[in-house]
Enzyme design. Structure first.
Site, mmCIF file in Angstrom:
data_model
loop_
_atom_site.group_PDB
_atom_site.id
_atom_site.type_symbol
_atom_site.label_atom_id
_atom_site.label_comp_id
_atom_site.label_asym_id
_atom_site.label_seq_id
_atom_site.Cartn_x
_atom_site.Cartn_y
_atom_site.Cartn_z
ATOM 1 N N VAL A 19 34.534 30.885 6.204
ATOM 2 C CA VAL A 19 34.057 30.234 7.431
ATOM 3 C C VAL A 19 32.540 30.028 7.379
ATOM 4 O O VAL A 19 32.039 28.929 7.654
ATOM 5 C CB VAL A 19 34.453 31.054 8.686
ATOM 6 C CG1 VAL A 19 33.856 30.448 9.948
ATOM 7 C CG2 VAL A 19 35.976 31.131 8.813
ATOM 8 N N TYR A 70 18.190 40.631 6.888
ATOM 9 C CA TYR A 70 18.003 40.512 8.339
ATOM 10 C C TYR A 70 16.599 40.075 8.768
ATOM 11 O O TYR A 70 16.477 39.293 9.725
ATOM 12 C CB TYR A 70 18.460 41.794 9.041
ATOM 13 C CG TYR A 70 19.964 41.899 8.930
ATOM 14 C CD1 TYR A 70 20.779 41.113 9.727
ATOM 15 C CD2 TYR A 70 20.552 42.709 7.963
ATOM 16 C CE1 TYR A 70 22.165 41.143 9.586
ATOM 17 C CE2 TYR A 70 21.926 42.748 7.816
ATOM 18 C CZ TYR A 70 22.721 41.967 8.627
ATOM 19 O OH TYR A 70 24.081 41.978 8.475
ATOM 20 N N GLY A 84 33.157 39.671 8.594
ATOM 21 C CA GLY A 84 34.271 40.512 9.014
ATOM 22 C C GLY A 84 35.530 40.203 8.265
ATOM 23 O O GLY A 84 35.598 39.240 7.506
ATOM 24 N N GLN A 87 42.072 37.316 9.312
ATOM 25 C CA GLN A 87 43.448 37.574 9.736
ATOM 26 C C GLN A 87 44.401 37.400 8.548
ATOM 27 O O GLN A 87 44.371 36.356 7.896
ATOM 28 C CB GLN A 87 43.731 36.479 10.754
ATOM 29 C CG GLN A 87 44.771 36.703 11.759
ATOM 30 C CD GLN A 87 44.847 35.456 12.672
ATOM 31 O OE1 GLN A 87 43.944 34.621 12.720
ATOM 32 N NE2 GLN A 87 45.947 35.342 13.367
ATOM 33 N N ARG A 93 45.035 38.265 15.874
ATOM 34 C CA ARG A 93 43.573 38.367 15.859
ATOM 35 C C ARG A 93 43.129 39.692 16.473
ATOM 36 O O ARG A 93 42.147 40.291 16.064
ATOM 37 C CB ARG A 93 42.962 37.198 16.625
ATOM 38 C CG ARG A 93 43.198 35.865 15.956
ATOM 39 C CD ARG A 93 42.552 34.737 16.724
ATOM 40 N NE ARG A 93 42.835 33.445 16.127
ATOM 41 C CZ ARG A 93 43.865 32.679 16.470
ATOM 42 N NH1 ARG A 93 44.719 33.074 17.382
ATOM 43 N NH2 ARG A 93 44.036 31.510 15.885
ATOM 44 N N THR A 124 33.582 35.418 14.349
ATOM 45 C CA THR A 124 34.447 36.500 13.848
ATOM 46 C C THR A 124 35.521 36.841 14.885
ATOM 47 O O THR A 124 35.228 36.910 16.080
ATOM 48 C CB THR A 124 33.584 37.756 13.570
ATOM 49 O OG1 THR A 124 32.546 37.400 12.665
ATOM 50 C CG2 THR A 124 34.412 38.885 12.976
ATOM 51 N N SER A 148 32.790 31.056 19.694
ATOM 52 C CA SER A 148 33.356 29.711 19.445
ATOM 53 C C SER A 148 34.627 29.506 20.276
ATOM 54 O O SER A 148 34.985 28.368 20.593
ATOM 55 C CB SER A 148 33.639 29.501 17.957
ATOM 56 O OG SER A 148 34.606 30.430 17.511
ATOM 57 N N ASP A 153 40.969 25.615 19.201
ATOM 58 C CA ASP A 153 42.316 25.388 19.743
ATOM 59 C C ASP A 153 42.356 24.046 20.494
ATOM 60 O O ASP A 153 43.345 23.315 20.433
ATOM 61 C CB ASP A 153 42.687 26.521 20.702
ATOM 62 C CG ASP A 153 42.306 27.870 20.120
ATOM 63 O OD1 ASP A 153 43.184 28.611 19.689
ATOM 64 O OD2 ASP A 153 41.086 28.163 20.077
ATOM 65 N N THR A 154 41.266 23.756 21.211
ATOM 66 C CA THR A 154 41.197 22.496 21.960
ATOM 67 C C THR A 154 41.197 21.310 20.996
ATOM 68 O O THR A 154 41.854 20.292 21.254
ATOM 69 C CB THR A 154 39.949 22.509 22.870
ATOM 70 O OG1 THR A 154 40.101 23.580 23.814
ATOM 71 C CG2 THR A 154 39.775 21.194 23.598
ATOM 72 N N THR A 235 41.866 29.700 7.403
ATOM 73 C CA THR A 235 41.468 28.432 8.041
ATOM 74 C C THR A 235 39.946 28.416 8.104
ATOM 75 O O THR A 235 39.345 29.445 8.414
ATOM 76 C CB THR A 235 42.016 28.289 9.483
ATOM 77 O OG1 THR A 235 41.256 29.116 10.358
ATOM 78 C CG2 THR A 235 43.485 28.663 9.574
HETATM 79 P P1 NAD Z 1 36.110 35.986 4.481
HETATM 80 O O1 NAD Z 1 36.751 37.277 4.112
HETATM 81 O O2 NAD Z 1 36.219 34.818 3.582
HETATM 82 O O3 NAD Z 1 34.549 36.243 4.739
HETATM 83 C C1 NAD Z 1 34.035 37.301 5.452
HETATM 84 C C2 NAD Z 1 32.714 37.676 4.816
HETATM 85 O O4 NAD Z 1 32.088 38.663 5.639
HETATM 86 C C3 NAD Z 1 32.860 38.254 3.421
HETATM 87 O O5 NAD Z 1 32.134 37.468 2.487
HETATM 88 C C4 NAD Z 1 32.275 39.667 3.552
HETATM 89 O O6 NAD Z 1 31.559 40.052 2.395
HETATM 90 C C5 NAD Z 1 31.373 39.496 4.753
HETATM 91 N N1 NAD Z 1 31.078 40.772 5.401
HETATM 92 C C6 NAD Z 1 31.944 41.766 5.719
HETATM 93 N N2 NAD Z 1 31.266 42.779 6.294
HETATM 94 C C7 NAD Z 1 29.963 42.418 6.349
HETATM 95 C C8 NAD Z 1 28.797 43.033 6.837
HETATM 96 N N3 NAD Z 1 28.821 44.251 7.378
HETATM 97 N N4 NAD Z 1 27.630 42.372 6.731
HETATM 98 C C9 NAD Z 1 27.581 41.152 6.180
HETATM 99 N N5 NAD Z 1 28.655 40.512 5.696
HETATM 100 C C10 NAD Z 1 29.843 41.127 5.787
HETATM 101 O O7 NAD Z 1 36.660 35.641 5.929
HETATM 102 P P2 NAD Z 1 36.609 34.191 6.640
HETATM 103 O O8 NAD Z 1 37.859 33.461 6.348
HETATM 104 O O9 NAD Z 1 35.289 33.574 6.368
HETATM 105 O O10 NAD Z 1 36.684 34.646 8.163
HETATM 106 C C11 NAD Z 1 35.563 35.291 8.778
HETATM 107 C C12 NAD Z 1 35.906 35.629 10.214
HETATM 108 O O11 NAD Z 1 36.081 34.410 10.948
HETATM 109 C C13 NAD Z 1 37.229 36.400 10.369
HETATM 110 O O12 NAD Z 1 37.095 37.361 11.388
HETATM 111 C C14 NAD Z 1 38.207 35.315 10.794
HETATM 112 O O13 NAD Z 1 39.316 35.830 11.515
HETATM 113 C C15 NAD Z 1 37.293 34.492 11.666
HETATM 114 N N6 NAD Z 1 37.772 33.137 11.972
HETATM 115 C C16 NAD Z 1 37.503 32.724 13.224
HETATM 116 C C17 NAD Z 1 37.941 31.490 13.646
HETATM 117 C C18 NAD Z 1 37.648 31.064 15.056
HETATM 118 O O14 NAD Z 1 38.153 30.061 15.537
HETATM 119 N N7 NAD Z 1 36.807 31.806 15.771
HETATM 120 C C19 NAD Z 1 38.661 30.672 12.770
HETATM 121 C C20 NAD Z 1 38.889 31.107 11.461
HETATM 122 C C21 NAD Z 1 38.447 32.371 11.078
#
Ligand code: NAD
Length: 319
Positions: A19, A70, A84, A87, A93, A124, A148, A153-154, A235
């Site tokens: 993401v 940071y 983070g 899923q 979630r 996240t 977000s 979803d919309t 996704t």
């Molecule tokens: P991913 O596993 O590809 O990436 C997560 C990244 O976070 C990894 O690279 C990991 O190294 C990093 N990370 C973990 N702990 C960390 C920390 N303490 N400090 C810094 N970096 C850290 O996952 P993703 O597919 O990119 O998804 C990321 C988040 O987005 C998930 O929680 C997922 O569920 C969420 N997401 C949200 C939506 C939405 O609509 N809000 C849609 C899709 C995914």
């Protein structure tokens, strides 16, 4: 470094997985950020993404992109939090709340220590509970902490409705509100095309108002993440596009109405919780939470969402 309207616009991305990296790619192509800083627990991953994105600069806009830490959040207009666990096939979630809540306890205080003036945009999951956590852990005013929420979803809802009605999704007004998750609520009572309700639009154009088909569209909207994750494992394109839309509204001070997760206070008995309602989004962040006039069943659905999110939020250790 205080925010300078004349200085380069910096956007920080914490968590450069699927993401975060896709969002950075979309941001680069928008030309809206002159500086993009990528922060990840796995430093190599952030460095690799920064290199790959930098190699795309000759095709896009002059942009400085680097893997940072940071202190580099200082002066960022917006810091995007996508760090983070994602899923899995069988997770809801909400299953991620404790795991990702602990990660937010680490990262949010670090971000605001170096950047007390910027906006936090949380993606996240579970995004509503974690946006609430980010607000509480940051000490920032709530208008500067945005989830977000149901912008994704919309978009899914409008995309599917666009196919059904054979019109551009941008010409359909239809929102999903509440939790970004299983209890989300479609606002059918306000859905419209050219200002006409969906039944009125159908009646005027010789179409059946097919309630079963519309219910199926909502089901696919609500279950879309699972349907995509089953096929490709994650996704990221659509959520990154939605995050970009929020970032654009902020950086260009557009005051766009977007369904995003924000602090909801004193709304039909819903209080002290982050969930999505249409909001006016501009340079200050959430400029207005719109107090939607909802049908009884929609309000009931929203209360159900709020109750689920209260329970999830209670699992967070917010000190
Ligand atoms: P991913 O596993 O590809 O990436 C997560 C990244 O976070 C990894 O690279 C990991 O190294 C990093 N990370 C973990 N702990 C960390 C920390 N303490 N400090 C810094 N970096 C850290 O996952 P993703 O597919 O990119 O998804 C990321 C988040 O987005 C998930 O929680 C997922 O569920 C969420 N997401 C949200 C939506 C939405 O609509 N809000 C849609 C899709 C995914």
């Amino acid at each position: 470094m205080p925010e300078s309207p004349a200085g380069p616009v910096r956007v920080a991305v914490v968590g450069t997985g699927s993401v975060g990296a896709t969002f950075a790619y979309a941001l680069l192509f928008s030309g809206l950020g002159a500086e993009i800083v990528l922060i990840n627990r796995d430093r190599d991953k952030a460095e690799g993404e920064a290199m790959d994105l930098t190699h795309a600069v000759p095709f896009t806009y002059p942009t400085r992109i680097w893997a940072g830490d940071y202190p580099d959040c200082a002066g960022a207009a917006i810091t995007v939090l996508t760090a983070g666990a994602a899923q899995g096939d069988n997770d809801s979630r909400l299953d991620l709340v404790e795991k990702n809540g602990a990660i937010f306890q680490e990262i949010v205080p670090e971000v605001v220590r170096h950047n007390p003036d910027g906006i936090l945009l949380v993606a996240t999951n579970p995004v509503d509970a974690l946006a609430y956590a980010a607000w509480r852990l940051s000490g920032l005013p709530p208008e500067r902490v945005i989830g977000s929420g149901t912008i994704l979803d919309t978009a899914r809802f409008r995309a599917l409705l666009g196919e059904h009605f054979r019109v551009d999704p941008n010409s359909i007004y239809a929102d999903i509100i509440g939790e970004h998750g299983d209890s989300e609520v479609p606002v059918w009572s306000r859905a419209s095309i050219a200002g006409m309700s969906l039944p009125a639009y159908c009646a005027a154009h010789g179409m059946t108002h097919d309630e079963a088909a519309l219910a199926e569209i909502f089901r696919h909207t609500r279950d879309a993440a699972k349907e995509v994750v089953e096929r490709k494992g994650a996704t990221y394109y659509a959520v990154a596009a939605g995050m970009m839309r929020i970032v654009e509204a902020i950086l260009r001070d557009q005051r766009t109405v977007l369904p995003v997760s924000s602090l909801v206070q004193d709304y039909h008995g819903i209080d002290d919780i982050y969930l999505s309602l249409p909001c006016v989004v501009g340079r200050k962040g959430i400029e207005q939470v719109i107090r939607l006039d909802l049908g009884d069943d929609e309000l009931e659905g929203l209360h159900r969402s709020a109750a689920i999110l209260k329970e999830a939020t209670a699992k967070l250790d917010l000190g």
